[in-house]
Scaffold this active site. Structure first.
Site, mmCIF file in Angstrom:
data_model
loop_
_atom_site.group_PDB
_atom_site.id
_atom_site.type_symbol
_atom_site.label_atom_id
_atom_site.label_comp_id
_atom_site.label_asym_id
_atom_site.label_seq_id
_atom_site.Cartn_x
_atom_site.Cartn_y
_atom_site.Cartn_z
ATOM 1 N N GLU A 95 33.029 15.334 21.305
ATOM 2 C CA GLU A 95 32.845 16.738 20.565
ATOM 3 C C GLU A 95 33.646 17.807 21.034
ATOM 4 O O GLU A 95 33.909 17.914 22.387
ATOM 5 C CB GLU A 95 31.193 16.941 20.862
ATOM 6 C CG GLU A 95 30.478 15.743 20.115
ATOM 7 C CD GLU A 95 28.914 16.346 20.319
ATOM 8 O OE1 GLU A 95 28.029 15.848 19.182
ATOM 9 O OE2 GLU A 95 28.475 16.502 21.162
ATOM 10 N N CYS A 108 35.598 25.161 23.453
ATOM 11 C CA CYS A 108 35.128 24.160 24.511
ATOM 12 C C CYS A 108 35.681 22.864 24.163
ATOM 13 O O CYS A 108 35.440 22.287 23.158
ATOM 14 C CB CYS A 108 33.582 24.435 24.727
ATOM 15 S SG CYS A 108 33.153 23.363 26.060
ATOM 16 N N CYS A 115 31.738 10.225 30.558
ATOM 17 C CA CYS A 115 31.606 10.708 31.807
ATOM 18 C C CYS A 115 31.056 9.963 32.987
ATOM 19 O O CYS A 115 30.006 9.477 32.754
ATOM 20 C CB CYS A 115 31.102 12.172 31.965
ATOM 21 S SG CYS A 115 31.578 12.908 33.635
ATOM 22 N N CYS A 119 26.159 13.467 36.172
ATOM 23 C CA CYS A 119 25.201 14.452 36.667
ATOM 24 C C CYS A 119 23.882 14.446 35.940
ATOM 25 O O CYS A 119 23.854 14.001 34.940
ATOM 26 C CB CYS A 119 25.606 15.666 36.350
ATOM 27 S SG CYS A 119 27.257 16.369 37.175
ATOM 28 N N CYS A 122 22.825 16.271 32.843
ATOM 29 C CA CYS A 122 23.916 16.325 31.550
ATOM 30 C C CYS A 122 23.927 15.409 30.570
ATOM 31 O O CYS A 122 23.640 13.995 30.931
ATOM 32 C CB CYS A 122 25.237 16.413 32.179
ATOM 33 S SG CYS A 122 26.727 16.321 30.944
#
Ligand code: SF4
Length: 355
Positions: A95, A108, A115, A119, A122
């Protein structure tokens, strides 16, 4: 099944483009012309590149393409934030988001599919890491945004509607350093997209050994996803802190400043998590932690997503936390959440549209 064997020119450095043109028997000065068509004018059709001879255009069409990722879905929020779900040739998706202000705005961009940093707060981190994005896949996200707003050719100066880039989308940019560095050099090239290094911010969860290289090899602005004032809290919400604890991250930030120069401030992003990191004592720890770095804070009310384990700190607590930092001399604005209705706000991105 017919395979598309054409090589994509997006993401090649000038040197690589020169090699491709040379293999076609073209002179080196054609590189500049082609570069401008691709990155300054945004042209994807070789047939329309009128300053190139017809024979050159034919040769390019036979073996090459200037492509964009497929727009799988596009959504625009009530606050005009726009989000794209983009699909690449192998079927992977990421995205990208455009966050508009009055007469400018930031795109962005994502740097990885999924990932591996994980985290806890997230949405992307809850999705398995699949692969790094190539330089071309990183650059082309910005090109899709420019297509969408019709901002071709590159405006000569200000204002620009797409005025800034933040590497804060899916993925950890410093775990894909070579491709990110190559992509940003293409984006900053003055004869193409021509984005100033001062208008690009790379955000990292704190891959300490790579932080100084952002200054020495790329030269863009740096943001650190800090989110905690001590190792105990940071270990809890950011597992990467066990590998690169706060002392190492802060020491790398000092080195970044030494290389980037004293006028280069570092932004410390700080999610406000109710009951986790939002006490007065945390604000005071932060003040000591970043002393002498030339820091500013960006306080971010937490954007909740389906199944997340945290809540945002109440607005009055966020305001109070900001006032403690400000009294100590730090800028500490509270970021206004954008695009929440389409899950486009900070930390909400995922490669499957869930709205
Ligand atoms: S905040 Fe960034 S580094 Fe952390 S899991 Fe999400 S995408 Fe990865």
């Amino acid at each position: 099944m017919v395979l598309n064997a054409k090589k994509d020119l997006i993401g090649l450095s000038r040197e690589e483009l020169r090699e491709e043109l040379s293999s076609l028997g073209e002179k080196p000065f054609r590189v500049k012309q082609l570069w401008q068509w691709i990155y300054n004018k945004g042209e994807t059709d070789f047939a329309k590149m009128s300053s190139l001879p017809a024979a050159t255009r034919d040769k390019l069409s036979e073996g090459y393409q200037v492509s964009r990722p497929q727009i799988v879905k596009e959504q625009t929020s009530v606050d005009r934030t726009r989000k794209w779900l983009l699909g690449f040739a192998d079927g992977e998706k990421v995205e990208s988001v455009y966050i508009p202000e009055e007469d400018r705005g930031a795109v962005c961009i994502s740097t990885q599919v999924g990932c591996a940093v994980g985290c806890k707060f997230c949405h992307t981190g809850s999705q398995k890491f699949m692969r790094n994005l190539s330089a071309g896949e990183i650059v082309s996200q910005f090109m899709v945004a420019r297509d969408s707003y019709g901002e071709w050719p590159t405006p000569a100066g200000e204002p620009r509607y797409l005025s800034n880039i933040v590497l804060m989308g899916m993925g950890e940019p410093l775990l894909n350093f070579a491709n990110v560095s190559k992509a940003l050099k293409i984006i900053m090239d003055e004869e193409g997209i021509c984005m100033s290094r001062r208008r690009i911010t790379l955000s990292t969860a704190g891959i300490a050994p790579k932080i100084p290289q952002v200054a020495s090899e790329i030269g863009v602005k740096l943001a650190i996803s800090l989110h905690a004032s001590n190792n105990e809290v940071r270990n809890q919400i950011m597992p990467i802190n066990r590998k690169y604890p706060l002392e190492e991250v802060i020491s790398a930030c000092r080195e970044f400043r030494r290389l980037a120069g004293p006028r280069q401030h570092i932004t410390f992003e700080y999610l406000m998590l109710d009951g986790i990191n939002d006490k007065d004592s945390h604000a005071k720890e932060l003040i000591s932690l970043v002393a002498g770095i030339g820091a500013k804070f960006n306080l971010i009310p937490f954007n909740e997503w389906p199944g997340c384990p945290y809540k945002s700190s109440p607005p009055e607590r966020v305001k109070h936390f900001s006032s403690i930092l400000q009294k100590a001399g730090f800028a500490a604005p509270v970021r206004v959440a954008r695009g929440q209705d389409i899950l486009a706000a900070c930390g909400q991105l995922k490669s499957k549209f869930s709205v």
